[in-house]
Design a protein around this motif. Sequence first.
Motif, PDB file in Angstrom:
ATOM      1  N   GLY A   7       0.815  -1.208   0.000  1.00 21.63           N
ATOM      2  CA  GLY A   7       0.000   0.000   0.000  1.00 21.63           C
ATOM      3  C   GLY A   7       0.849   1.259   0.000  1.00 21.63           C
ATOM      4  N   ALA A   8       1.897   1.269   0.851  1.00 23.95           N
ATOM      5  CA  ALA A   8       2.776   2.439   0.907  1.00 23.95           C
ATOM      6  C   ALA A   8       3.554   2.611  -0.388  1.00 23.95           C
ATOM      7  CB  ALA A   8       3.730   2.298   2.091  1.00 23.95           C
ATOM      8  N   PHE A   9       4.005   1.502  -0.955  1.00 24.54           N
ATOM      9  CA  PHE A   9       4.760   1.583  -2.210  1.00 24.54           C
ATOM     10  C   PHE A   9       3.860   2.043  -3.352  1.00 24.54           C
ATOM     11  CE2 PHE A   9       6.900  -0.124  -5.988  1.00 24.54           C
ATOM     12  CZ  PHE A   9       8.201   0.305  -5.766  1.00 24.54           C
ATOM     13  N   ALA A  10       2.602   1.560  -3.348  1.00 24.42           N
ATOM     14  CA  ALA A  10       1.650   1.985  -4.378  1.00 24.42           C
ATOM     15  C   ALA A  10       1.430   3.487  -4.321  1.00 24.42           C
ATOM     16  CB  ALA A  10       0.329   1.240  -4.204  1.00 24.42           C
ATOM     17  N   LYS A  11       1.314   4.030  -3.108  1.00 29.54           N
ATOM     18  CA  LYS A  11       1.106   5.469  -2.957  1.00 29.54           C
ATOM     19  C   LYS A  11       2.325   6.250  -3.422  1.00 29.54           C
ATOM     20  CE  LYS A  11      -0.304   8.919   0.455  1.00 29.54           C
ATOM     21  NZ  LYS A  11      -0.725   9.153   1.878  1.00 29.54           N
ATOM     22  N   ALA A  12       3.510   5.748  -3.051  1.00 33.94           N
ATOM     23  CA  ALA A  12       4.738   6.454  -3.410  1.00 33.94           C
ATOM     24  C   ALA A  12       5.024   6.386  -4.910  1.00 33.94           C
ATOM     25  CB  ALA A  12       5.910   5.886  -2.622  1.00 33.94           C
ATOM     26  N   SER A  13       4.682   5.265  -5.533  1.00 37.58           N
ATOM     27  CA  SER A  13       4.992   5.066  -6.956  1.00 37.58           C
ATOM     28  C   SER A  13       3.863   5.497  -7.878  1.00 37.58           C
ATOM     29  CB  SER A  13       5.299   3.589  -7.210  1.00 37.58           C
ATOM     30  OG  SER A  13       4.139   2.796  -6.983  1.00 37.58           O
ATOM     31  N   ARG A  14       2.679   5.788  -7.282  1.00 37.25           N
ATOM     32  CA  ARG A  14       1.483   6.146  -8.058  1.00 37.25           C
ATOM     33  C   ARG A  14       1.032   5.003  -8.957  1.00 37.25           C
ATOM     34  NH1 ARG A  14       2.589  12.540  -9.701  1.00 37.25           N
ATOM     35  NH2 ARG A  14       2.960  13.242  -7.554  1.00 37.25           N
ATOM     36  N   ASP A  24       4.244  -7.956 -10.756  1.00 38.12           N
ATOM     37  CA  ASP A  24       4.961  -9.037 -10.074  1.00 38.12           C
ATOM     38  C   ASP A  24       4.786 -10.347 -10.829  1.00 38.12           C
ATOM     39  OD1 ASP A  24       6.194 -10.763  -8.314  1.00 38.12           O
ATOM     40  OD2 ASP A  24       4.601 -10.686  -6.810  1.00 38.12           O
ATOM     41  N   GLU A  25       3.562 -10.649 -11.226  1.00 39.20           N
ATOM     42  CA  GLU A  25       3.288 -11.892 -11.946  1.00 39.20           C
ATOM     43  C   GLU A  25       4.042 -11.954 -13.273  1.00 39.20           C
ATOM     44  OE1 GLU A  25      -0.900 -12.002 -12.401  1.00 39.20           O
ATOM     45  OE2 GLU A  25      -1.324 -12.189 -10.242  1.00 39.20           O
ATOM     46  N   LEU A  26       4.227 -10.788 -13.888  1.00 35.69           N
ATOM     47  CA  LEU A  26       4.920 -10.732 -15.186  1.00 35.69           C
ATOM     48  C   LEU A  26       6.434 -10.663 -15.033  1.00 35.69           C
ATOM     49  CD1 LEU A  26       2.597  -8.194 -17.060  1.00 35.69           C
ATOM     50  CD2 LEU A  26       2.670 -10.679 -17.341  1.00 35.69           C
ATOM     51  N   GLY A  27       6.927 -10.583 -13.804  1.00 34.55           N
ATOM     52  CA  GLY A  27       8.362 -10.459 -13.595  1.00 34.55           C
ATOM     53  C   GLY A  27       8.877  -9.074 -13.904  1.00 34.55           C
ATOM     54  N   LEU A  28       7.966  -8.118 -14.048  1.00 31.94           N
ATOM     55  CA  LEU A  28       8.354  -6.758 -14.414  1.00 31.94           C
ATOM     56  C   LEU A  28       8.826  -5.956 -13.195  1.00 31.94           C
ATOM     57  CD1 LEU A  28       8.446  -4.522 -16.571  1.00 31.94           C
ATOM     58  CD2 LEU A  28       6.018  -4.104 -16.133  1.00 31.94           C
ATOM     59  N   LEU A  29       8.145  -6.136 -12.058  1.00 31.82           N
ATOM     60  CA  LEU A  29       8.492  -5.404 -10.850  1.00 31.82           C
ATOM     61  C   LEU A  29       8.235  -6.306  -9.633  1.00 31.82           C
ATOM     62  CD1 LEU A  29       9.460  -2.636  -9.814  1.00 31.82           C
ATOM     63  CD2 LEU A  29       7.067  -1.925  -9.673  1.00 31.82           C
ATOM     64  N   LEU A  48      11.599   2.333  -6.360  1.00 28.52           N
ATOM     65  CA  LEU A  48      10.715   3.408  -6.838  1.00 28.52           C
ATOM     66  C   LEU A  48      11.134   3.923  -8.210  1.00 28.52           C
ATOM     67  CD1 LEU A  48      10.085   5.429  -3.557  1.00 28.52           C
ATOM     68  CD2 LEU A  48       8.376   4.225  -4.951  1.00 28.52           C
ATOM     69  N   GLU A  49      12.444   3.997  -8.454  1.00 29.61           N
ATOM     70  CA  GLU A  49      12.923   4.500  -9.760  1.00 29.61           C
ATOM     71  C   GLU A  49      12.435   3.606 -10.894  1.00 29.61           C
ATOM     72  OE1 GLU A  49      17.095   5.714 -12.032  1.00 29.61           O
ATOM     73  OE2 GLU A  49      17.094   5.128  -9.907  1.00 29.61           O
ATOM     74  N   ARG A  50      12.531   2.279 -10.680  1.00 32.37           N
ATOM     75  CA  ARG A  50      12.053   1.351 -11.707  1.00 32.37           C
ATOM     76  C   ARG A  50      10.535   1.471 -11.857  1.00 32.37           C
ATOM     77  NH1 ARG A  50      14.118  -3.870 -13.773  1.00 32.37           N
ATOM     78  NH2 ARG A  50      12.368  -5.114 -14.549  1.00 32.37           N
ATOM     79  N   ALA A  51       9.831   1.618 -10.732  1.00 34.71           N
ATOM     80  CA  ALA A  51       8.380   1.751 -10.794  1.00 34.71           C
ATOM     81  C   ALA A  51       7.977   3.003 -11.573  1.00 34.71           C
ATOM     82  CB  ALA A  51       7.806   1.802  -9.379  1.00 34.71           C
ATOM     83  N   GLN A  52       8.692   4.106 -11.367  1.00 36.39           N
ATOM     84  CA  GLN A  52       8.378   5.336 -12.090  1.00 36.39           C
ATOM     85  C   GLN A  52       8.648   5.179 -13.583  1.00 36.39           C
ATOM     86  OE1 GLN A  52      10.828   8.045  -9.909  1.00 36.39           O
ATOM     87  NE2 GLN A  52       9.290   8.417  -8.309  1.00 36.39           N
ATOM     88  N   LEU A  53       9.739   4.466 -13.909  1.00 37.19           N
ATOM     89  CA  LEU A  53      10.044   4.231 -15.320  1.00 37.19           C
ATOM     90  C   LEU A  53       8.935   3.405 -15.968  1.00 37.19           C
ATOM     91  CD1 LEU A  53      11.918   4.414 -17.751  1.00 37.19           C
ATOM     92  CD2 LEU A  53      13.167   2.428 -16.865  1.00 37.19           C
ATOM     93  N   LEU A  57       6.650   4.625 -19.131  1.00 38.40           N
ATOM     94  CA  LEU A  57       6.613   3.843 -20.365  1.00 38.40           C
ATOM     95  C   LEU A  57       5.197   3.378 -20.687  1.00 38.40           C
ATOM     96  CD1 LEU A  57       9.888   1.732 -20.004  1.00 38.40           C
ATOM     97  CD2 LEU A  57       9.500   3.764 -21.412  1.00 38.40           C
ATOM     98  N   ARG A  58       4.420   3.083 -19.655  1.00 38.26           N
ATOM     99  CA  ARG A  58       3.019   2.734 -19.889  1.00 38.26           C
ATOM    100  C   ARG A  58       2.276   3.917 -20.487  1.00 38.26           C
ATOM    101  NH1 ARG A  58       0.802  -1.374 -21.096  1.00 38.26           N
ATOM    102  NH2 ARG A  58      -1.071  -1.196 -19.827  1.00 38.26           N
ATOM    103  N   ARG A  59       2.596   5.139 -20.009  1.00 42.32           N
ATOM    104  CA  ARG A  59       1.946   6.327 -20.565  1.00 42.32           C
ATOM    105  C   ARG A  59       2.319   6.522 -22.034  1.00 42.32           C
ATOM    106  NH1 ARG A  59       2.828  10.650 -15.548  1.00 42.32           N
ATOM    107  NH2 ARG A  59       1.364   9.644 -14.087  1.00 42.32           N
TER     108      ARG A  59
END
Length: 359
Positions: A7-14, A24-29, A48-53, A57-59
């Motif tokens: 939950g905290a990571f989701a908030k921080a990474s948006r 996680d299931e896809l091995g992406l993060l 967080l840096e990888r999550a932001q990237l 990229l999704r955008r």
Amino acid sequence: MGLLTIGAFAKASRLSPKALRLYDELGLLPPARVDPVTGYRFYAPDQLERAQLVTWLRRLGMPLARIREVCDLETAAAAQEIRAFWARTEADTAARRDLAAFLIDHLSWKDPAVSSTNERLHIRYAALSDTGRVRDSNQDTAYAGSRLFAVADGFGPAGAPAGAAAVEVLKRLETDGIPGGDLLNVLGDAIEQARQAVREVACGGTPPQEAGTTLTAMLWTGSRLALVHIGDSRAYLLRDGEFFQITHDHTLVQSMVDEGRITADEAASHPQRSLLMRALAGASDAAADIRLRDARPGDRYLLCSDGLSSVVPTEEVQRVLADVADPERAVHELVALANGSGGPDNVGCVVADVTEFPR
């Protein structure tokens, strides 16, 4: 800082917890730790840096599988991959823009039917195909008639009949009446019929033989030219002293140029420069480019196979088209230039001039 809950990571990474579970299931993060008892996921702050990237990229619209590849690369290589992806996206957008423009023109066209003549404009034309200096047989077909100009470059053991069969299908459009509102459908149907004709050539031999062909053709509609293109044969336009290539090669090296992987100069000598990404062949359902062009008096069009465009410098082709007024003489000079440069391939070309209708 210790590990973060999902939950905290989701908030921080948006990123939503649902997205994090998917990544996680896809091995992406994958999380830094998973509690073996509860199954709760925990993430490290440096993720967080990888999550932001991933978010950025999704955008961009990048598929998840490619995002995973990019995230695993070093910084410079990742930047190159993003550059290549965006170049391809822009190329695809340009193709859709061309189709949108075609549809707008097509739907805005108020003529009740396509006429075989026009009160103001007239076409003069010539076509020529030659075996060249190296090949034993000629697999190029070049055709020019009152309403149709076409070049097909066959490949494979049955390439010659494949190219001829594709052009023969389009020749029916010269005599068929085409309602103006049906032009798009008629051209689309003609390409599919040409594709089927190529397949029949391939399956008709004993044993069946590989067959395929490029196809670049223009249908004279009276006030406009409808362009159909698939493969690496080309169409050029000489207008008001300016020389333009009006088709886009469907080749591996052209896609590499579009993606910024190689330069146009590197593409010219690339060992895979003849590898086609789209053609009329076998089980391929690759789409052809279709568009409309307004015709103007003084326009000169050239359709040619790569036996000309890959051998003779563009400046020399332009010089002949600018200096040689007669279409028949122009096609002979272009073929002579190709053969004078070694003639390593068959060569086919059509020259068509738009003029004021003779009174």
